[in-house]
Write a protein that holds these residues in place. Structure first.
Motif, PDB file in Angstrom:
ATOM      1  N   LEU A 104     -10.951   3.922   2.294  1.00  0.00           N
ATOM      2  CA  LEU A 104     -10.561   4.106   1.134  1.00  0.00           C
ATOM      3  C   LEU A 104      -9.052   4.429   0.704  1.00  0.00           C
ATOM      4  CD1 LEU A 104     -13.239   7.068  -0.075  1.00  0.00           C
ATOM      5  CD2 LEU A 104     -13.157   4.757  -0.693  1.00  0.00           C
ATOM      6  N   GLU A 105      -8.209   4.591   1.830  1.00  0.00           N
ATOM      7  CA  GLU A 105      -6.730   4.698   2.082  1.00  0.00           C
ATOM      8  C   GLU A 105      -6.526   3.261   1.838  1.00  0.00           C
ATOM      9  OE1 GLU A 105      -5.559   7.006   5.474  1.00  0.00           O
ATOM     10  OE2 GLU A 105      -6.525   9.037   4.542  1.00  0.00           O
ATOM     11  N   PHE A 106      -6.946   2.412   2.531  1.00  0.00           N
ATOM     12  CA  PHE A 106      -6.553   0.988   2.598  1.00  0.00           C
ATOM     13  C   PHE A 106      -6.736   0.415   1.131  1.00  0.00           C
ATOM     14  CE2 PHE A 106      -6.749   0.507   7.143  1.00  0.00           C
ATOM     15  CZ  PHE A 106      -5.562  -0.405   7.299  1.00  0.00           C
ATOM     16  N   ALA A 107      -8.026   1.026   0.311  1.00  0.00           N
ATOM     17  CA  ALA A 107      -8.032   0.504  -1.174  1.00  0.00           C
ATOM     18  C   ALA A 107      -6.942   0.778  -1.928  1.00  0.00           C
ATOM     19  CB  ALA A 107      -9.318   1.099  -1.675  1.00  0.00           C
ATOM     20  N   GLU A 108      -6.238   1.929  -1.704  1.00  0.00           N
ATOM     21  CA  GLU A 108      -5.107   2.200  -2.379  1.00  0.00           C
ATOM     22  C   GLU A 108      -3.731   1.670  -2.230  1.00  0.00           C
ATOM     23  OE1 GLU A 108      -5.033   4.318  -4.950  1.00  0.00           O
ATOM     24  OE2 GLU A 108      -7.289   4.369  -4.964  1.00  0.00           O
TER      25      GLU A 108
ATOM     26  N   GLY B 118     -11.038  -1.915  -0.301  1.00  0.00           N
ATOM     27  CA  GLY B 118     -10.508  -1.363   1.011  1.00  0.00           C
ATOM     28  C   GLY B 118     -10.549  -2.888   1.837  1.00  0.00           C
ATOM     29  N   PHE B 119     -11.652  -3.578   1.647  1.00  0.00           N
ATOM     30  CA  PHE B 119     -11.656  -4.706   2.509  1.00  0.00           C
ATOM     31  C   PHE B 119     -10.725  -5.835   2.488  1.00  0.00           C
ATOM     32  CE2 PHE B 119     -16.804  -4.138   3.087  1.00  0.00           C
ATOM     33  CZ  PHE B 119     -16.623  -3.146   3.969  1.00  0.00           C
ATOM     34  N   ALA B 120     -10.625  -6.021   1.086  1.00  0.00           N
ATOM     35  CA  ALA B 120      -9.586  -6.911   0.505  1.00  0.00           C
ATOM     36  C   ALA B 120      -8.202  -6.533   1.168  1.00  0.00           C
ATOM     37  CB  ALA B 120      -9.359  -7.014  -1.049  1.00  0.00           C
TER      38      ALA B 120
ATOM     39  N   GLN C 160      -3.456  -7.050   4.927  1.00  0.00           N
ATOM     40  CA  GLN C 160      -2.466  -6.394   5.714  1.00  0.00           C
ATOM     41  C   GLN C 160      -2.672  -7.213   6.711  1.00  0.00           C
ATOM     42  OE1 GLN C 160      -2.310  -2.167   6.046  1.00  0.00           O
ATOM     43  NE2 GLN C 160      -2.475  -1.948   3.764  1.00  0.00           N
ATOM     44  N   GLY C 161      -3.880  -7.509   7.246  1.00  0.00           N
ATOM     45  CA  GLY C 161      -3.995  -8.018   8.743  1.00  0.00           C
ATOM     46  C   GLY C 161      -3.633  -9.700   8.598  1.00  0.00           C
ATOM     47  N   LEU C 162      -3.738 -10.306   7.547  1.00  0.00           N
ATOM     48  CA  LEU C 162      -3.557 -12.001   7.599  1.00  0.00           C
ATOM     49  C   LEU C 162      -2.447 -12.486   6.693  1.00  0.00           C
ATOM     50  CD1 LEU C 162      -7.376 -13.125   7.173  1.00  0.00           C
ATOM     51  CD2 LEU C 162      -5.912 -12.684   9.055  1.00  0.00           C
TER      52      LEU C 162
END
Length: 141
Positions: free
Chosen positions: A27-31, A82-84, A89-91
């Motif tokens: 959920l933090e990533f989603a933000e 969040g997946f997106a 961030q990773g790619l």
């Protein structure tokens, strides 16, 4: 596993957490998913039908040494968003070769299988597959 350092760090962060904390981190990533740049509209992006929510992506692989990855995902869909964000961030900024080497099932190492439905994980697989395809489809200069 062949992951770029940014994506490997995200996998390590998730692996170190218990299930409830993994959900919180997702959920933090989603933000953290950045907005689309002004030059890009959702109409010009590819839909990801594997996602349960309306997700769109675009890959700019004109510079094969620094591929840019963009996502549009609704705030009302924090898991998918969040997946997106994880993929962004990773790619984002990685080379085409690095992106091509990411295992298609790397997301299993996030350890989200116990807290996220297989249908949702399938959405992340769809996003990664489209990123790889759009990167590979761009002719090399």
């Amino acid at each position: 596993m062949s992951l770029p350092p940014e994506l490997a760090e995200i996998v390590e962060d998730f692996a170190a957490l218990g299930d409830s904390d993994k959900v919180t981190l997702l959920l933090e990533f989603a933000e953290e998913l950045p907005p689309l740049p002004d030059h890009l509209t959702q109409d010009a992006m590819e839909p990801v039908p594997e996602c349960q929510s309306p997700v769109f992506l675009s890959v700019d692989a004109a510079d094969r040494n620094a591929v840019r990855v963009y996502f549009s995902a609704p705030r009302e869909s924090p898991t998918t968003r969040g997946f997106a964000a994880i993929l962004h961030q990773g790619l984002d900024g990685q080379s085409a070769d690095v992106i091509a080497a990411v295992p298609n099932d790397f997301y299993f190492d996030l350890g989200l299988g116990a807290v996220v439905s297989p249908l949702r994980l399938n959405g992340m697989a769809g996003m990664l597959a489209r990123i790889k395809r759009q990167t590979a489809d761009k002719p090399q200069a």
